[in-house]
Enzyme design. Structure first.
Site, mmCIF file in Angstrom:
data_model
loop_
_atom_site.group_PDB
_atom_site.id
_atom_site.type_symbol
_atom_site.label_atom_id
_atom_site.label_comp_id
_atom_site.label_asym_id
_atom_site.label_seq_id
_atom_site.Cartn_x
_atom_site.Cartn_y
_atom_site.Cartn_z
ATOM 1 N N GLY A 46 9.063 -4.576 1.582
ATOM 2 C CA GLY A 46 9.267 -4.641 0.099
ATOM 3 C C GLY A 46 9.056 -3.144 -0.020
ATOM 4 C CD GLN A 51 6.389 1.736 -2.554
ATOM 5 O OE1 GLN A 51 7.186 0.567 -2.727
ATOM 6 N NE2 GLN A 51 5.638 2.063 -1.517
ATOM 7 C CB CYS A 89 1.138 0.987 0.842
ATOM 8 S SG CYS A 89 2.233 1.544 -0.534
ATOM 9 C CG LEU A 90 6.977 1.228 3.081
ATOM 10 C CD1 LEU A 90 8.233 0.967 2.693
ATOM 11 C CD2 LEU A 90 7.045 1.552 4.670
ATOM 12 C CG HIS A 131 1.952 -3.965 -1.918
ATOM 13 N ND1 HIS A 131 0.978 -3.589 -1.151
ATOM 14 C CD2 HIS A 131 2.830 -2.927 -1.990
ATOM 15 C CE1 HIS A 131 1.274 -2.336 -0.719
ATOM 16 N NE2 HIS A 131 2.539 -1.737 -1.376
ATOM 17 C CD GLU A 132 6.747 -3.755 -2.710
ATOM 18 O OE1 GLU A 132 6.633 -2.641 -3.650
ATOM 19 O OE2 GLU A 132 6.494 -3.927 -1.554
ATOM 20 C CG HIS A 135 3.939 -0.134 -5.514
ATOM 21 N ND1 HIS A 135 3.435 0.960 -5.258
ATOM 22 C CD2 HIS A 135 4.075 -0.691 -4.326
ATOM 23 C CE1 HIS A 135 3.122 1.431 -3.883
ATOM 24 N NE2 HIS A 135 3.464 0.253 -3.337
HETATM 25 NI NI NI Z 1 3.287 -0.197 -1.379
#
Ligand code: NI
Length: 163
Positions: A46, A51, A89-90, A131-132, A135
């Site tokens: 995701g 991000q 998380c990226l 999670h998204e 963000h």
């Molecule tokens: Ni993330």
């Protein structure tokens, strides 16, 4: 399509409340294409627009073995249950943590054609959606850690499945 530059903690864009998308025009289509490519290159499941430095309410999700999908202006309608998950998380590379997530979530929004959609999901997809959506409100999974012992360093090869 192009790979966009990932933003990492403590980049302030990750802490902003993202703005609603008012018109799903060609710039949004390009953003979605680029987000999908950026997520796939990072082996993520995701990605949210902040991000890649764009403070708009757009997320993309890709479950293993499925086509990637975009949700524009997503809204959490319902959450049920609670379970402990391991999450990465990226935008927080090199770490994973144990946090609590819902067992099932219902999210509504628009797809990339602008059509209204409503998804009721469980498991990894529910976790990724929570999670998204976090963000988009400037929240990161590390904010949900009950203590710092729940956060640990991981090897680069364990980064797959980040969000
Ligand atoms: Ni993330």
């Amino acid at each position: 399509m192009a790979i966009r530059t990932m933003r990492y903690l403590p980049d302030p864009v990750l802490r902003q409340k993202a703005k609603r998308v008012s018109a799903i025009d060609s710039s949004i289509q390009r953003l979605i294409d680029d987000m999908v490519e950026t997520m796939q290159q990072a082996n993520g499941v995701g990605l949210a627009a902040p991000q890649v430095g764009v403070s708009l309410r757009v997320v993309v999700i890709r479950m293993p073995g499925e086509e990637p999908m975009a949700i524009i202006n997503p809204k959490m309608v319902k959450r049920a249950g609670e379970r402990e998950v391991t999450e990465g998380c990226l935008s927080v590379p090199g770490y994973a943590g144990e946090i609590k997530r819902s067992i099932s979530v219902t999210v509504k929004g628009q797809n990339r054609q602008g059509k209204a959609i409503r998804l009721k999901t469980t498991g990894l997809m529910a976790q990724a959606l929570e999670h998204e959506l976090d963000h988009l409100n400037g929240i990161l999974y590390v904010d949900h850690l009950e203590s710092q012992d729940k956060l640990h360093k991981i090897e680069p090869e364990a980064e797959d499945g980040g969000m």
